[in-house]
Design a protein around this motif. Structure first.
Motif, mmCIF file in Angstrom:
data_model
loop_
_atom_site.group_PDB
_atom_site.id
_atom_site.type_symbol
_atom_site.label_atom_id
_atom_site.label_comp_id
_atom_site.label_asym_id
_atom_site.label_seq_id
_atom_site.Cartn_x
_atom_site.Cartn_y
_atom_site.Cartn_z
ATOM 1 N N ASP A 3 26.792 11.124 -0.778
ATOM 2 C CA ASP A 3 28.033 10.812 -0.083
ATOM 3 C C ASP A 3 28.475 9.419 -0.493
ATOM 4 O OD1 ASP A 3 30.050 10.220 1.629
ATOM 5 O OD2 ASP A 3 28.981 10.773 3.465
ATOM 6 N N PRO A 4 29.661 9.266 -1.145
ATOM 7 C CA PRO A 4 30.094 7.943 -1.596
ATOM 8 C C PRO A 4 30.321 6.977 -0.444
ATOM 9 C CG PRO A 4 31.864 9.558 -1.834
ATOM 10 C CD PRO A 4 30.633 10.321 -1.492
ATOM 11 N N ALA A 5 30.513 7.500 0.769
ATOM 12 C CA ALA A 5 30.728 6.612 1.914
ATOM 13 C C ALA A 5 29.418 6.113 2.500
ATOM 14 C CB ALA A 5 31.533 7.344 2.997
ATOM 15 N N ARG A 6 28.311 6.697 2.064
ATOM 16 C CA ARG A 6 27.010 6.314 2.604
ATOM 17 C C ARG A 6 26.289 5.424 1.601
ATOM 18 N NH1 ARG A 6 22.616 10.424 5.374
ATOM 19 N NH2 ARG A 6 21.254 8.809 6.234
ATOM 20 N N PRO A 7 25.802 4.267 2.013
ATOM 21 C CA PRO A 7 25.138 3.372 1.055
ATOM 22 C C PRO A 7 23.855 3.989 0.519
ATOM 23 C CG PRO A 7 24.792 2.612 3.309
ATOM 24 C CD PRO A 7 25.802 3.712 3.369
ATOM 25 N N THR A 8 23.557 3.658 -0.741
ATOM 26 C CA THR A 8 22.319 4.131 -1.345
ATOM 27 C C THR A 8 21.133 3.506 -0.637
ATOM 28 O OG1 THR A 8 23.405 4.379 -3.480
ATOM 29 C CG2 THR A 8 21.006 4.218 -3.500
ATOM 30 N N GLY A 9 20.117 4.310 -0.426
ATOM 31 C CA GLY A 9 18.900 3.788 0.182
ATOM 32 C C GLY A 9 18.052 3.055 -0.839
ATOM 33 N N SER A 10 16.781 2.951 -0.570
ATOM 34 C CA SER A 10 15.882 2.227 -1.463
ATOM 35 C C SER A 10 14.518 2.885 -1.446
ATOM 36 C CB SER A 10 15.767 0.762 -1.032
ATOM 37 O OG SER A 10 15.204 0.681 0.266
ATOM 38 N N VAL A 11 13.699 2.523 -2.432
ATOM 39 C CA VAL A 11 12.351 3.064 -2.544
ATOM 40 C C VAL A 11 11.363 1.909 -2.608
ATOM 41 C CG1 VAL A 11 10.738 4.379 -3.979
ATOM 42 C CG2 VAL A 11 13.108 5.168 -3.697
ATOM 43 N N SER A 12 10.329 1.997 -1.803
ATOM 44 C CA SER A 12 9.221 1.046 -1.860
ATOM 45 C C SER A 12 8.001 1.786 -2.383
ATOM 46 C CB SER A 12 8.926 0.456 -0.479
ATOM 47 O OG SER A 12 10.030 -0.273 0.009
ATOM 48 N N LEU A 13 7.489 1.339 -3.515
ATOM 49 C CA LEU A 13 6.302 1.920 -4.123
ATOM 50 C C LEU A 13 5.109 1.154 -3.574
ATOM 51 C CD1 LEU A 13 7.969 2.021 -7.604
ATOM 52 C CD2 LEU A 13 7.474 4.033 -6.230
ATOM 53 N N VAL A 14 4.491 1.729 -2.556
ATOM 54 C CA VAL A 14 3.537 1.000 -1.706
ATOM 55 C C VAL A 14 2.105 1.413 -2.019
ATOM 56 C CG1 VAL A 14 2.775 0.615 0.678
ATOM 57 C CG2 VAL A 14 5.220 0.708 0.139
ATOM 58 N N SER A 15 1.255 0.416 -2.206
ATOM 59 C CA SER A 15 -0.169 0.657 -2.435
ATOM 60 C C SER A 15 -0.870 0.794 -1.089
ATOM 61 C CB SER A 15 -0.770 -0.500 -3.226
ATOM 62 O OG SER A 15 -0.107 -0.654 -4.466
ATOM 63 N N ALA A 16 -1.601 1.907 -0.917
ATOM 64 C CA ALA A 16 -2.260 2.182 0.356
ATOM 65 C C ALA A 16 -3.659 1.599 0.441
ATOM 66 C CB ALA A 16 -2.337 3.692 0.580
ATOM 67 N N GLY A 17 -4.192 1.092 -0.682
ATOM 68 C CA GLY A 17 -5.578 0.668 -0.689
ATOM 69 C C GLY A 17 -6.490 1.875 -0.820
ATOM 70 N N PRO A 18 -7.799 1.684 -0.684
ATOM 71 C CA PRO A 18 -8.748 2.771 -0.949
ATOM 72 C C PRO A 18 -8.866 3.808 0.156
ATOM 73 C CG PRO A 18 -9.913 0.800 -0.296
ATOM 74 C CD PRO A 18 -8.481 0.411 -0.421
ATOM 75 N N GLY A 19 -8.274 3.575 1.318
ATOM 76 C CA GLY A 19 -8.362 4.558 2.396
ATOM 77 C C GLY A 19 -8.584 3.959 3.766
ATOM 78 N N ASP A 20 -9.208 2.797 3.826
ATOM 79 C CA ASP A 20 -9.424 2.097 5.085
ATOM 80 C C ASP A 20 -8.094 1.496 5.531
ATOM 81 O OD1 ASP A 20 -10.078 0.400 7.167
ATOM 82 O OD2 ASP A 20 -11.758 -0.551 6.140
ATOM 83 N N PRO A 21 -7.533 1.913 6.683
ATOM 84 C CA PRO A 21 -6.219 1.397 7.084
ATOM 85 C C PRO A 21 -6.217 -0.107 7.322
ATOM 86 C CG PRO A 21 -7.235 2.636 8.874
ATOM 87 C CD PRO A 21 -8.079 2.877 7.649
ATOM 88 N N GLU A 22 -7.385 -0.699 7.580
ATOM 89 C CA GLU A 22 -7.440 -2.146 7.780
ATOM 90 C C GLU A 22 -7.299 -2.923 6.471
ATOM 91 O OE1 GLU A 22 -10.983 -2.963 10.047
ATOM 92 O OE2 GLU A 22 -9.936 -2.564 11.935
ATOM 93 N N LEU A 23 -7.353 -2.206 5.333
ATOM 94 C CA LEU A 23 -7.153 -2.856 4.047
ATOM 95 C C LEU A 23 -5.705 -2.756 3.560
ATOM 96 C CD1 LEU A 23 -10.426 -1.903 2.115
ATOM 97 C CD2 LEU A 23 -9.843 -4.060 3.253
ATOM 98 N N LEU A 24 -4.826 -2.194 4.370
ATOM 99 C CA LEU A 24 -3.397 -2.243 4.064
ATOM 100 C C LEU A 24 -2.904 -3.683 4.134
ATOM 101 C CD1 LEU A 24 -1.748 0.665 6.109
ATOM 102 C CD2 LEU A 24 -1.714 0.422 3.627
ATOM 103 N N THR A 25 -1.941 -4.033 3.289
ATOM 104 C CA THR A 25 -1.295 -5.326 3.436
ATOM 105 C C THR A 25 -0.320 -5.277 4.616
ATOM 106 O OG1 THR A 25 0.534 -4.787 1.959
ATOM 107 C CG2 THR A 25 -1.455 -5.730 0.957
ATOM 108 N N LEU A 26 0.013 -6.437 5.146
ATOM 109 C CA LEU A 26 0.995 -6.506 6.234
ATOM 110 C C LEU A 26 2.345 -5.941 5.783
ATOM 111 C CD1 LEU A 26 0.196 -10.048 7.677
ATOM 112 C CD2 LEU A 26 -0.370 -7.837 8.691
ATOM 113 N N LYS A 27 2.697 -6.193 4.533
ATOM 114 C CA LYS A 27 3.974 -5.691 4.018
ATOM 115 C C LYS A 27 3.962 -4.168 3.940
ATOM 116 C CE LYS A 27 7.394 -6.536 0.421
ATOM 117 N NZ LYS A 27 7.736 -7.364 -0.762
ATOM 118 N N ALA A 28 2.847 -3.599 3.499
ATOM 119 C CA ALA A 28 2.747 -2.144 3.429
ATOM 120 C C ALA A 28 2.889 -1.529 4.816
ATOM 121 C CB ALA A 28 1.411 -1.745 2.802
ATOM 122 N N ALA A 29 2.224 -2.108 5.810
ATOM 123 C CA ALA A 29 2.301 -1.588 7.179
ATOM 124 C C ALA A 29 3.727 -1.678 7.719
ATOM 125 C CB ALA A 29 1.332 -2.348 8.079
#
Length: 252
Positions: A3-29
């Motif tokens: 839709d030309p009236a709707r602004p284009t969104g964006s994509v964040s290519l986010v690293s999840a780490g190895p699986g432990d949620p406590e190893l996520l970066t603050l930005k990723a969360a």
């Protein structure tokens, strides 16, 4: 068509780490909490997805050897289509997205489509495995270089253009990703090029998950262990002078 009236969104290519949620970066969360769409890998699921907000649509697009998997072209199209619809998209990739994560293919697709994106780095499973085993990846004088290798090419077999001299260097820490099936063949080549079969090795399975398993062994013994093993969990192999750490007999 967007839709030309709707602004284009964006994509964040986010690293999840190895699986432990406590190893996520603050930005990723934060980006997960704000996302409208989360396209996630198999290895980036589980508790990590608890950081996604209630508004987020979760779409599994993981690729695992020997299992039905999403085609990369399909993943690229989803990223572009959802962003063109004005949505905030998170592409959640396991480990660090830039380490054997097919990041470049998604970056190229987004660039060609004119979609704004950002890359969020994270903890690679190599760092997480070494930390779990209580060892560094480098050491002055005895391990001043670390190298990462994929044990599987696009066909799932050991790559054919291996730099054997580099991989058989006994003074280097070498980390093999996706190498459980091909390690027996790799180990034969390493020994043929001068690496002792007694070189310390660490096998790390399901790093960052509750059922994580670490095995301290040698290159030769690990090759024997994996020769007839059934691969059911993602695994990482680390070999070189630091793989045993200070005490090779200390239980993990």
């Amino acid at each position: 068509m967007s839709d030309p009236a709707r602004p284009t969104g964006s994509v964040s290519l986010v690293s999840a780490g190895p699986g432990d949620p406590e190893l996520l970066t603050l930005k990723a969360a934060r980006l997960l909490a704000q996302a409208d769409i989360v396209l996630f890998d198999d290895l980036a699921s589980g508790p990590v997805l608890d950081h996604a907000g209630p508004q987020a649509e979760l779409i599994a697009v993981g690729k695992r050897a020997g299992r039905p998997s999403a085609r990369q072209e399909h993943v690229n199209a989803l990223l572009v289509d959802h962003a063109r619809a004005g949505r905030r998209v998170v592409r959640l990739k396991s480990g660090d997205a830039g380490i054997f994560g097919r990041l470049e293919e998604e970056v190229i697709a987004l660039t060609e489509a004119g979609i704004p994106f950002q890359i969020v780095p994270g903890v690679t499973s190599a760092s997480a495995a070494a930390a779990a085993a209580g060892i560094p990846l480098t050491r002055r004088l005895t391990a001043r270089r670390v190298q990462f290798l994929t044990g599987a090419d696009v066909t799932g077999h050991l790559p054919g253009d291996i730099n054997w001299a580099a991989l058989a260097d006994p003074s280097v820490t070498t980390v093999v990703f996706m190498g459980q099936r091909s390690f027996p063949e790799l180990a034969r080549g390493l020994r043929a090029h001068g690496l002792p079969g007694t070189t310390p090795a660490l096998f790390a399975e399901a790093v960052g998950h509750p059922h994580q398993r670490l095995v301290r062994t040698t290159v030769e013994a690990l090759a024997q262990m994996l020769r007839d093993a059934t691969v059911s969990q993602p695994g990482l192999i680390l070999y070189g002078p630091l793989a045993f750490g200070r005490d090779p007999d200390r239980p993990v």
